[in-house]
Structures are given as structure tokens and as C-alpha cells.
Scaffold this active site. Structure first.
Site, PDB file in Angstrom:
ATOM      1  N   CYS A 198       0.801  -1.215   0.000  1.00 44.75           N
ATOM      2  CA  CYS A 198       0.000   0.000   0.000  1.00 44.75           C
ATOM      3  C   CYS A 198       0.834   1.264   0.000  1.00 44.75           C
ATOM      4  CB  CYS A 198      -0.876   0.050   1.256  1.00 44.75           C
ATOM      5  SG  CYS A 198      -1.942  -1.358   1.440  1.00 44.75           S
TER       6      CYS A 198
ATOM      7  N   GLY B 169      -0.048   0.435  -4.946  1.00 43.26           N
ATOM      8  CA  GLY B 169      -1.309  -0.273  -4.800  1.00 43.26           C
ATOM      9  C   GLY B 169      -2.291   0.176  -5.855  1.00 43.26           C
TER      10      GLY B 169
ATOM     11  N   ASN C  48       0.127   0.748   5.958  1.00 46.64           N
ATOM     12  CA  ASN C  48       0.940   0.022   4.985  1.00 46.64           C
ATOM     13  C   ASN C  48       1.784  -0.985   5.742  1.00 46.64           C
ATOM     14  OD1 ASN C  48       3.947   0.854   3.111  1.00 46.64           O
ATOM     15  ND2 ASN C  48       2.561  -0.839   2.821  1.00 46.64           N
ATOM     16  N   GLY C  49       1.656  -2.266   5.374  1.00 47.15           N
ATOM     17  CA  GLY C  49       2.456  -3.291   6.044  1.00 47.15           C
ATOM     18  C   GLY C  49       1.641  -4.531   6.319  1.00 47.15           C
TER      19      GLY C  49
ATOM     20  N   TYR D 222      12.852  -2.727  -5.967  1.00 45.74           N
ATOM     21  CA  TYR D 222      11.697  -2.743  -6.872  1.00 45.74           C
ATOM     22  C   TYR D 222      10.539  -1.821  -6.492  1.00 45.74           C
ATOM     23  CZ  TYR D 222       7.348  -4.475  -8.951  1.00 45.74           C
ATOM     24  OH  TYR D 222       6.144  -4.560  -9.571  1.00 45.74           O
TER      25      TYR D 222
END
Length: 474
Positions: free
Chosen positions: A12, A40, A117-118, A262
């Protein structure tokens, strides 16, 4: 890029903003989320509050890309000077509007909006604990567990940031949080720093964002990163207040190294390290450790391009463009059926025949997950007339799953599991294959402590005994 086409994703992007002068901020969140779209592409949402009004929070969420979910009319109707936004990708299942963020809770102390996020690793235990005390869940994501704990702690805590701190004492795993309370914007990062979070400023407006690229998009300047384990509270009365009582010693920090390989946009800086420069370095190391005679070095777009340039700079072999990527296809595009001749790879990617025909080509990609995309790309180059295709990968082989916000699949699905590099080379059909050496990772990020559990199986904290990612995903 195999990941982009074939199943490795970050979870995210989060964004928060507070205009101390009282201006509307919804459009700034929109542009910030556009800059974080790569993190996302499944769903997105914005929650806006007015710190000087009736404390009402306006929320809009939906499935799809940011520019599909938000129209000018919707944004014009979202008034307020404080907001949080989110772009989401799920690891498995539960790709529904109900799981879109931010999550908004109305409770005795007001309204709380949370973007996360996570991935937590103790979600089942925390969820059961809450359910047995009467909590009713509306989603299947671990972010709701975090939101409930913050709201529950806030009832007895002196402040919203203290409630966040108490919740942090219970949750385990990877999390970067942006929390909107009625009068404060709060950011928090797990003690290991798995996921990035930074602070920005534009005039009298403060911003929290997953990546610095989102700050630049809205004309804000970078202030600093939120440190692993740190909680920051932002309000007109106090400015930025920091709590570092949960920070670990620097050597125990464990950022996800794949942010640099990435996930992050190349124009972002994370914890003082340029993502672009780290990818250039990875390419140079590949050229030093795994040289081969060739006529052309190409990258698989987008994340393979900088590493390919690094390989070219180090080796002296010309850098070129071999692939044309269709930039208008998101991850939710309608994939061709098995019965159709079109490949989902060919829908997203085409080869420039004039660039590779009659040449020995070195192709740089950031990783190989299952291998089913790599073999198609190698074949596409051969079909376009490449006489040799040598593949170089700017990360070590994936050997273990990830539990901290990256959907690296179970070991049995990883092509490198129980296979030698030579066996993988034969499967993908390349003339030669080499990966980035494991000991190069630290050099790639200037010695910054990072997690490399997906390559080594050595995680900074004990992973769950069962793989819970499909049930409670970010």
C-alpha cells in the site's frame, strides 16, 4: 518487473495532510495518491475532516485506480483542512470495497481515520481478543485491528498519540501508519522500519507520505523521514512533536530491501538513500561479479532499467531500449483466457525488433519469482532476432516467503526453491543466468540495516507459525 506482470507486489501507499491555514486539502491528497499509485492499484480512498467545523469526516473509497475512483465532482464535495489517503493492493482474496482504506471509526472521543501500509504477524490473536470482548469487524484486514486498538486505548489515554503508542505495544510486524484524529495528524512507523514514511511541508501545510515522490508531486519540500519506531504528532498548537521511546538500536532496524530493488519509485529517497542510485549500484555489481560478452544491455521496465544502466556503465556495453510497455494497463486489467493466443505479458510488453535483431542481449530484471514470466520475455527476445539472451537479476534468489507486507508466495511456488541457478536457467531458456550476490545488498544501500528474510530465511522477528497472509492481509 516479472513481479509487475506475475505476482509480486508491495502492499500500500499512505498519505496524510494538515493545512494549518484551514484550506481544503482533498485535491492535494488526490495528487499525492496518484504519485503513490505504484504501491497499490486495487482500491483507494480519502477521508477528509474539518478541524474548525462540526467534526464531520467525509469519506470516499472505491475499487480501481485513483483517477477512476475520484472525479472532480467528488473531490469538490470533500471539504476540510486535514485528511488521510490510501492506495491498496491485497496479498490474497478479500479484494473488496469493504477492505478499502482509510478506515474511519466513530467512537466516544470523536472520529478516527487510519491508513496502514504493512502486515501484522499477530493479527489472529489480537482479532480474537477483540471479538471476545464484543468487537464486530467490518473487514478482513489487519488494519482494522490496529484502528480498534487505537480507538480502545484512546478512551483512557491522555492524547491520540499516546493511544497510538499503546497500540504499538500490542501489534507486531510491519506498519507505517497515518492517523487522523479530530485535531491532529499522527504518523507512526514500526520499530524495525520495514515500510517507509516521511514528513513534508508546503507553506503552512504538513504532509506524511510513504515516499518522497508524493511530496514533490504536490510542490512540498522534504523535511525528514519518520524514524523506525518513532511516533510524530502534527498540529498547529505544537508543530511536529516526536516520541522515539520505541525506537530500537540502529543495528536492529530492518527496512525491506525490496523497497530499493523494486517497490519504490526511482525518484524517491528512503531513509537518506536514493532509490535510483541503489539500483544503479546493483547493476554495477552484477557487471563486476557476472560479466558476459554481449552487444546490448536492456532493462525490463520499469524497475530493471536503472540496474541495466548501471551494468552498462560498469561493463562498457551499450545500454539500449528493447521493450515498449503499455503504460495504460493497471494490475486489474482483464487477463486473456487460456484459450486465447494473447499472453498477458505480450499485452503489457512488446519488443523492439530493430533494437535486438542479430544481437547478443543482456536482459536485466529485478527478480524472478515463479519464473513463468521470465521464460516468456526471453522467448520474445529470441523471436525478435536476438542471437543470445543473458539474464541478470538485480536481487538474490527468492527462497522464503515474506510476512511483512510483500506477497512473496509460499516456498513451493518459488522457482529458486530446491533448484540450482543452472536448473532455473534451463527453465527460463536463457543462455546464461546470474543473480546479485547476497553480500552486495548491504553495499547497495550504503550499509543501511535491511531485512533480507525472503533471500535468507533469517527474519528480524519470528514469523507466524502458519502462513496467515491470505486471511488477514493489508
Amino acid at each position: 518487473m516479472e513481479e509487475d506482470l506475475n505476482g509480486l507486489h508491495e502492499e500500500c501507499g499512505v498519505f496524510g495532510i494538515y493545512d494549518f491555514d484551514g484550506g481544503d486539502v482533498a485535491s492535494s491528497v488526490y495528487y499525492g495518491l496518484l504519485a503513490l499509485q505504484h504501491r497499490g492499484q486495487e482500491s483507494c480512498g480519502i477521508a477528509v475532516g474539518d478541524t474548525d467545523g462540526p467534526r464531520k469526516v467525509t469519506t470516499h473509497k472505491g475499487m480501481g485506480l485513483v483517477n477512476e475512483v475520484f472525479t472532480p465532482e467528488i473531490l469538490e464535495g470533500m471539504h476540510g483542512d486535514i485528511a488521510v489517503g490510501h492506495t491498496r493492493y491485497s496479498t490474497a482474496g478479500s479484494s473488496t470495497r469493504e477492505n478499502a482504506q482509510p478506515l474511519v471509526l466513530n467512537y466516544i472521543k470523536g472520529t478516527l481515520a487510519v491508513a496502514h501500509n504493512g502486515n501484522l504477524i499477530n493479527t489472529p490473536q489480537l482479532r480474537h481478543e477483540l471479538e471476545y470482548s464484543g468487537a464486530i469487524f467490518q473487514t478482513t484486514i489487519d488494519s482494522e485491528v490496529i484502528a480498534y486498538h487505537i480507538a480502545r486505548e484512546r478512551v483512557n489515554a491522555k492524547s491520540a498519540e499516546e493511544a497510538v503508542a499503546r497500540a504499538m505495544d500490542k501489534i507486531q510486524g510491519a506498519y507505517s501508519l497515518v492517523v487522523m484524529s479530530p485535531r491532529k495528524l499522527i504518523g507512526a512507523r514500526d520499530p524495525y522500519g520495514f515500510r517507509p514514511l516521511c514528513i513534508g511541508k508546503r507553506d503552512n501545510t504538513y504532509i506524511l507520505a510513504s515516499e518522497t515522490c508524493a511530496l514533490h508531486t504536490i510542490g512540498a519540500e522534504f523535511v525528514r523521514d519518520v524514524e523506525p519506531g518513532e511516533i510524530v504528532s502534527i498540529s498547529p498548537k505544537t508543530g511536529i512533536v516526536s516520541d522515539k521511546s520505541r525506537c530500537l538500536p540502529k543495528e536492529k532496524e530492518a527496512r525491506c530491501v525490496f523497497e530499493y530493488i523494486y517497490f519504490a519509485r526511482p525518484d524517491s529517497h528512503i531513509d537518506g538513500i536514493s532509490v535510483y542510485s541503489s539500483r544503479i549500484r546493483a547493476g554495477k555489481y552484477l557487471a563486476m561479479d557476472s560479466p558476459v560478452e554481449a552487444d546490448l544491455v536492456v532493462g525490463v521496465p520499469e524497475s530493471g532499467n536503472a540496474a541495466a544502466l548501471g551494468y552498462s556503465l560498469q561493463s562498457g556495453i551499450p545500454y539500449g531500449t528493447a521493450f515498449v510497455k503499455n503504460s495504460y494497463i493497471g494490475r486489474t486489467f482483464i487477463k486473456p483466457k487460456q484459450s486465447n493466443r494473447e499472453s498477458s505479458v505480450q499485452v503489457k510488453l512488446n519488443v523492439l525488433k530493430e533494437a535486438v535483431n542479430g544481437k547478443r542481449v543482456i536482459m536485466i530484471d529485478d527478480s524472478i519469482v515463479r519464473g513463468t514470466t521470465s521464460d516468456r520475455i526471453v522467448k520474445m527476445l529470441r523471436d525478435a532476432g536476438a542471437t543470445e539472451v543473458h539474464m541478470r537479476v538485480s536481487s538474490p534468489p527468492f527462497l522464503y516467503p515474506c510476512y511483512f507486507g510483500t506477497d512473496v508466495p509460499a516456498r513451493e511456488q518459488l522457482i529458486a526453491y530446491n533448484r540450482s541457478v543452472e536448473e532455473i536457467r534451463q527453465i527460463i531458456g536463457a543462455d546464461s543466468l546470474a543473480y546479485l550476490e547476497l553480500d552486495r545488498l548491504k553495499d547497495m544501500v550504503d550499509g543501511l540495516p535491511c531485512c533480507s528474510g525472503c533471500f535468507t530465511g533469517k527474519y528480524p522477528l519470528d514469523p507466524p507459525k502458519e502462513d496467515i497472509r491470505g486471511d488477514y492481509e493489508r
